[in-house]
Design an enzyme around this catalytic site. Structure first.
Site, PDB file in Angstrom:
ATOM      1  N   CYS A  36       0.162   3.353   3.209  1.00 14.04           N
ATOM      2  CA  CYS A  36       0.912   3.333   4.279  1.00 14.04           C
ATOM      3  C   CYS A  36       2.463   3.227   4.417  1.00 14.04           C
ATOM      4  O   CYS A  36       2.918   2.865   5.446  1.00 14.04           O
ATOM      5  CB  CYS A  36       1.234   1.263   4.230  1.00 14.04           C
ATOM      6  SG  CYS A  36      -1.180   0.358   4.030  1.00 14.04           S
ATOM      7  N   CYS A  69       0.920  -0.890   0.121  1.00 15.70           N
ATOM      8  CA  CYS A  69      -0.084  -0.393   0.119  1.00 15.70           C
ATOM      9  C   CYS A  69       1.306   1.629  -0.246  1.00 15.70           C
ATOM     10  O   CYS A  69       1.434   1.421   0.804  1.00 15.70           O
ATOM     11  CB  CYS A  69      -1.182   0.225   1.552  1.00 15.70           C
ATOM     12  SG  CYS A  69      -1.644   1.313   1.050  1.00 15.70           S
TER      13      CYS A  69
END
Length: 442
Positions: free
Chosen positions: A42, A39
């Site tokens: 993230c 991600c």
């Protein structure tokens, strides 16, 4: 250099959590980042999260900071209700509180300290009250002894502690300018003044606190607009360029501020006021290019929006525009109907493609060129196969037709037999006719 490296890496301050976390977590308060290794958001949060771990440890907070790969421990992530990445939660006993604010170090730390502490924080003195009031732009205070209102206040605090602070105080702790019609009472201090909750005028306490947890005028961004959706209010925004100090940009911002301040009693139950820097976010919501500076009113519950039908020159013009929205004479645009949803899908797809090609043309060519190439080859193969099939079918039909002609015409022997049979039939006919004539003669 060593200190800077430790702060940047967060070594020893953010714990990597595994399946044992489920059994061991209840003895402590945990602030956890549920992430996915692939991600992008993230990865962007990771250095901020390391800073959060360092800061929480240095300030002696009882909150432990950890992170968990939600793809490797999906069962635990699902149990905590993780549905996207990254998801930040504060776990306190059997309760899990979601963080939905900006992903900055200061905002995350404030959230952790607020939720980890007591639901209702006592204010024992005027000095403490003044100190808290300077630190918080919005704070709610319960005044009085034990009562059903206090029980309701505690219940609401357990739900909305993720957004704001809740305090309790005695009447003599309050500033001298505060007057209360009766006790017990719930108050909100903001915008340099205070407002008292009235059950008959304001309705449910939870709804009132949810509406009043924002200042009357805000600098609106994407996160704030998302949170304002929970209040049920319409959001009146001056869309301007903060770096532009021209008269028009400054004037529209001042008009919104004046309406928020001077007409609070008329509009605060239905409207939230503020300004937004730039039109990029608004354009994505409205699926249109707004010329700035301008004013727009958003209904975040059904994605409708209102634009003034004439130029806003004064506070009176803005008040008239708001009244037109309230009485239904202003035209609503957008919405969440079927056509708008289809338009949204097309707009999002177009925006995604354009953004990919702008950021990385080679990646865009690969992502979209490769599938198109494969589809083109498949279509070419299908069309070519159909053409060859038609040729074979045509040749087969000709062959079958030729065979049929030969079959219909028959062989020479069959033709000879038919000819003989015909002569035989004619001879028999002549014999019959001869017999008839003989009978007539007789």
């Amino acid at each position: 250099a060593v200190v800077a490296h430790v702060v940047a890496s967060g070594v020893g301050f953010v714990e990597d959590l595994d399946e044992s976390f489920k059994e061991n977590r209840k003895d402590d308060i945990w602030l956890v980042d549920f992430y996915a290794p692939w991600c992008g958001h993230c990865k962007k949060l990771e250095p901020v999260w390391n800073e959060v771990g360092v800061e929480m440890r240095n300030m002696g907070s009882p909150v432990k900071v950890g992170k968990m790969d939600a793809t490797s421990f999906s069962s635990i992530a699902s149990e905590f209700g993780v549905r996207g990445y990254p998801t930040i939660k504060l776990l306190k006993g059997d309760l899990a509180y979601n963080y939905r604010g900006p992903r900055t170090k200061d905002d995350i730390i404030e959230f952790a300290n607020r939720v980890a502490g007591p639901l209702i924080r006592p204010l024992p003195s005027q000095h403490m009250f003044e100190h808290v009031q300077k630190r918080h732009r919005v704070l709610f205070v319960y005044v009085g002894g034990e009562s059903p209102l206090k029980e309701k206040y505690i219940e609401v605090a357990s739900e909305l502690i993720v957004y704001t602070y809740f305090f309790s105080a005695s009447e003599d702790v309050l500033p001298e300018y505060v007057t209360l019609p009766e006790l017990p009472a719930v108050m909100v201090f903001k915008d340099g003044t205070y407002f008292v909750y009235d059950e008959y005028e304001d309705g449910d306490l939870s709804s009132w606190i949810n509406r009043e947890r924002f200042q009357g005028y805000l600098h609106v961004d994407g996160f704030t607009l998302y949170e304002l959706g929970d209040t049920g209010k319409l959001v009146a925004i001056a869309v301007i360029d903060d770096k532009n100090s021209s008269v028009e940009h400054t004037r529209l911002k001042s008009i919104i501020q004046e309406v928020a301040r001077d007409y609070r009693d008329h509009f605060h139950r239905d409207f939230q006021f503020g300004h937004m820097d730039g039109n990029d976010y608004i354009n994505s919501l409205l699926m249109d290019d707004l010329t700035i500076p301008t004013i727009v009113v958003l209904n975040t519950s059904n994605q409708q929006y209102f634009l003034p039908d004439r130029h806003i020159e004064s506070t009176e013009d803005m008040v008239q525009f708001i009244n037109n929205i309230l009485d239904g004479t202003a035209e609503a645009q957008g919405g969440d109907g079927l056509l708008q949803r289809i338009k949204r899908i097309i707009y999002d797809a177009k925006s995604t493609i354009v953004s990919v090609f702008k950021s990385s043309p080679l990646l865009g060519c690969f992502l979209f060129g490769l599938p198109l190439g494969v589809i083109s080859i498949m279509c070419y193969g299908i069309c070519t196969a159909d053409t060859e099939g038609e040729v074979f079918e045509h040749e087969g039909a000709k062959k079958e037709s030729g065979d049929r002609e030969l079959t219909d015409e028959g062989s020479e022997e069959e033709q000879e037999e038919e000819k003989n049979g015909k002569y035989t039939e004619l001879s028999d006919g002549e014999l019959k006719q001869k017999d008839i004539m003989e009978k007539k003669k007789d």
